[in-house]
Design a protein around this motif. Structure first.
Motif, PDB file in Angstrom:
ATOM      1  N   LEU A 154       0.818  -1.212   0.000  1.00 28.78           N
ATOM      2  CA  LEU A 154       0.000   0.000   0.000  1.00 28.78           C
ATOM      3  C   LEU A 154       0.854   1.266   0.000  1.00 28.78           C
ATOM      4  CD1 LEU A 154      -2.765  -1.175   2.483  1.00 28.78           C
ATOM      5  CD2 LEU A 154      -3.103  -0.609   0.072  1.00 28.78           C
ATOM      6  N   ASP A 155       2.006   1.221   0.651  1.00 28.66           N
ATOM      7  CA  ASP A 155       2.903   2.383   0.643  1.00 28.66           C
ATOM      8  C   ASP A 155       3.319   2.747  -0.780  1.00 28.66           C
ATOM      9  OD1 ASP A 155       2.919   2.840   3.373  1.00 28.66           O
ATOM     10  OD2 ASP A 155       4.681   1.593   3.751  1.00 28.66           O
ATOM     11  N   GLY A 156       3.436   1.752  -1.637  1.00 28.64           N
ATOM     12  CA  GLY A 156       3.888   1.996  -2.999  1.00 28.64           C
ATOM     13  C   GLY A 156       2.775   2.274  -3.993  1.00 28.64           C
ATOM     14  N   TYR A 250      -9.653  -3.156  -4.899  1.00 27.96           N
ATOM     15  CA  TYR A 250      -8.917  -4.227  -4.210  1.00 27.96           C
ATOM     16  C   TYR A 250      -7.874  -3.650  -3.257  1.00 27.96           C
ATOM     17  CZ  TYR A 250     -10.951  -8.353  -6.352  1.00 27.96           C
ATOM     18  OH  TYR A 250     -11.820  -9.357  -6.708  1.00 27.96           O
ATOM     19  N   HIS A 251      -7.283  -2.521  -3.596  1.00 28.98           N
ATOM     20  CA  HIS A 251      -6.375  -1.872  -2.642  1.00 28.98           C
ATOM     21  C   HIS A 251      -7.166  -1.329  -1.444  1.00 28.98           C
ATOM     22  CE1 HIS A 251      -3.399  -2.149  -5.885  1.00 28.98           C
ATOM     23  NE2 HIS A 251      -2.481  -1.910  -4.955  1.00 28.98           N
ATOM     24  N   ALA A 252      -8.369  -0.813  -1.706  1.00 29.14           N
ATOM     25  CA  ALA A 252      -9.229  -0.375  -0.597  1.00 29.14           C
ATOM     26  C   ALA A 252      -9.591  -1.565   0.291  1.00 29.14           C
ATOM     27  CB  ALA A 252     -10.494   0.293  -1.139  1.00 29.14           C
ATOM     28  N   LEU A 253      -9.849  -2.725  -0.324  1.00 32.46           N
ATOM     29  CA  LEU A 253     -10.133  -3.939   0.442  1.00 32.46           C
ATOM     30  C   LEU A 253      -8.942  -4.323   1.312  1.00 32.46           C
ATOM     31  CD1 LEU A 253     -11.553  -6.576   1.210  1.00 32.46           C
ATOM     32  CD2 LEU A 253     -10.890  -7.512  -1.012  1.00 32.46           C
ATOM     33  N   LEU A 254      -7.742  -4.243   0.765  1.00 33.11           N
ATOM     34  CA  LEU A 254      -6.539  -4.568   1.541  1.00 33.11           C
ATOM     35  C   LEU A 254      -6.439  -3.656   2.766  1.00 33.11           C
ATOM     36  CD1 LEU A 254      -4.093  -6.508   1.368  1.00 33.11           C
ATOM     37  CD2 LEU A 254      -2.834  -4.650   0.264  1.00 33.11           C
ATOM     38  N   MET A 255      -6.748  -2.387   2.554  1.00 32.03           N
ATOM     39  CA  MET A 255      -6.708  -1.438   3.664  1.00 32.03           C
ATOM     40  C   MET A 255      -7.818  -1.738   4.673  1.00 32.03           C
ATOM     41  SD  MET A 255      -5.965   2.558   3.155  1.00 32.03           S
ATOM     42  CE  MET A 255      -5.298   3.549   4.479  1.00 32.03           C
ATOM     43  N   ASN A 256      -9.001  -2.134   4.176  1.00 35.60           N
ATOM     44  CA  ASN A 256     -10.102  -2.507   5.075  1.00 35.60           C
ATOM     45  C   ASN A 256      -9.693  -3.618   6.028  1.00 35.60           C
ATOM     46  OD1 ASN A 256     -11.848  -0.696   3.810  1.00 35.60           O
ATOM     47  ND2 ASN A 256     -12.789  -2.257   2.509  1.00 35.60           N
ATOM     48  N   LYS A 279      -4.518 -13.475   0.467  1.00 34.32           N
ATOM     49  CA  LYS A 279      -5.263 -13.699  -0.764  1.00 34.32           C
ATOM     50  C   LYS A 279      -5.355 -12.430  -1.594  1.00 34.32           C
ATOM     51  CE  LYS A 279      -9.572 -15.449  -2.693  1.00 34.32           C
ATOM     52  NZ  LYS A 279     -10.878 -16.122  -2.436  1.00 34.32           N
ATOM     53  N   VAL A 280      -5.674 -11.316  -0.959  1.00 41.40           N
ATOM     54  CA  VAL A 280      -5.838 -10.057  -1.703  1.00 41.40           C
ATOM     55  C   VAL A 280      -4.505  -9.591  -2.274  1.00 41.40           C
ATOM     56  CG1 VAL A 280      -6.533  -7.636  -1.534  1.00 41.40           C
ATOM     57  CG2 VAL A 280      -7.891  -9.407  -0.410  1.00 41.40           C
TER      58      VAL A 280
END
Length: 290
Positions: A154-156, A250-256, A279-280
């Motif tokens: 996410l940082d990248g 999907y990045h929002a999901l990872l953050m969730n 998985k994500v």
């Protein structure tokens, strides 16, 4: 908010930790949501305002009937909606109805699109806060390694194409009630960033990872319905918002998933987060947004 039972005085606990009480007012059943602490009062006020002012095109929202203070805690009361969750509804639907449900979600997600803006500083600030919170929790090694890898990914990420716009904030299948009067959104959340793609990320938390089924067994037929709903939903959103919409979601999901960790009180939820992160991240790294 969990689906309530029509028993006066029945107490429940919402996912945020706020107590819910089912009451009877002049022969009408209502639900009172109470702040979990004085420090949470301001946030629950914002959630009440969001619910009161909600203007979704395709979903209904329980009407806010009253609000006030009691013993230093803010509360508001809303109409009780009799129905079942969308998670339960999906368990029995014919496959032929899946495209109609996908269109309903896609219409809502894309109805109030804002202009793309530079949002990386906002997401970076939230990530920094999450890193501090999760570090203080001292998660088990496997979960700690998965969280570290997710933060690095996410940082990248540049969040290019992200926008701000009205949304529900926590659009999981258990926060959608199916009643005879239509589809209702409950438990509006004042998210740190709001957009239709944030809601899509929350839906993917269910359609990809089965969050709303975490406390009960999910059968293969329901998994197939979730897969077909996800596939059609991503297709419709991609047509309307462009091919980058799924990647953002999907990045929002990872953050969730990272945001769940500070509230993960059981080993089962922590395993869900760990497995979901892995998985994500695999989906994102392979670019398999379908």
């Amino acid at each position: 908010m969990k689906k309530a039972e029509t028993t006066a005085g029945k107490k429940l606990i919402g996912h945020s930790g706020c107590p819910l009480v089912v009451l009877e007012r002049d022969g009408r059943v209502v639900v009172r949501k109470i702040s979990k602490s004085p420090a949470y009062n301001a946030r629950l006020r914002r959630q009440c305002a969001k619910q009161r002012e909600a203007a979704f095109s395709f979903f209904r929202t329980p009407a806010v009937l009253a609000e006030g203070m009691e013993r230093g805690l803010y509360y508001f009361e809303m109409e009780y909606v009799n129905g079942i969750s969308m998670a339960e509804y999906l368990e029995t639907q014919n496959l032929g109805e899946i495209p109609e449900i996908a269109a309903l979600f896609a219409n809502e997600i894309t109805a109030r699109r804002g202009e793309p803006e530079e949002l990386k500083p906002l997401f970076d600030a939230k990530l920094a806060s999450l890193k501090r919170e999760i570090a203080s929790l001292k998660p088990e090694p496997g979960l700690r390694a998965a969280a570290r890898a997710a933060f690095a990914l996410l940082d990248g990420f540049a969040w290019k194409g992200a926008y701000t716009g009205p949304c529900h904030g926590d659009m999981t299948l258990e926060n959608i009630i199916v009643s005879r009067r239509g589809f209702y959104l409950i438990d509006h959340l004042d998210a740190f960033h709001e957009s239709g793609l944030a809601d899509l990320g929350k839906l993917l938390q269910d359609l990809e990872l089965y969050w709303s089924y975490r406390n009960r067994k999910i059968d293969q037929n329901t998994r197939i319905r979730c897969y077909l709903l996800k596939k059609e939903l991503l297709r419709l959103v991609g047509e309307r918002l462009g091919p980058g919409a799924a990647e953002l979601a999907y990045h929002a999901l990872l953050m969730n998933l990272l945001r769940i960790l500070p509230y993960a009180r059981t080993a089962g939820v922590r395993r869900f987060v760990r497995d979901g992160l892995l998985k994500v991240m695999s989906i994102i790294e392979k670019g398999e947004f379908r």
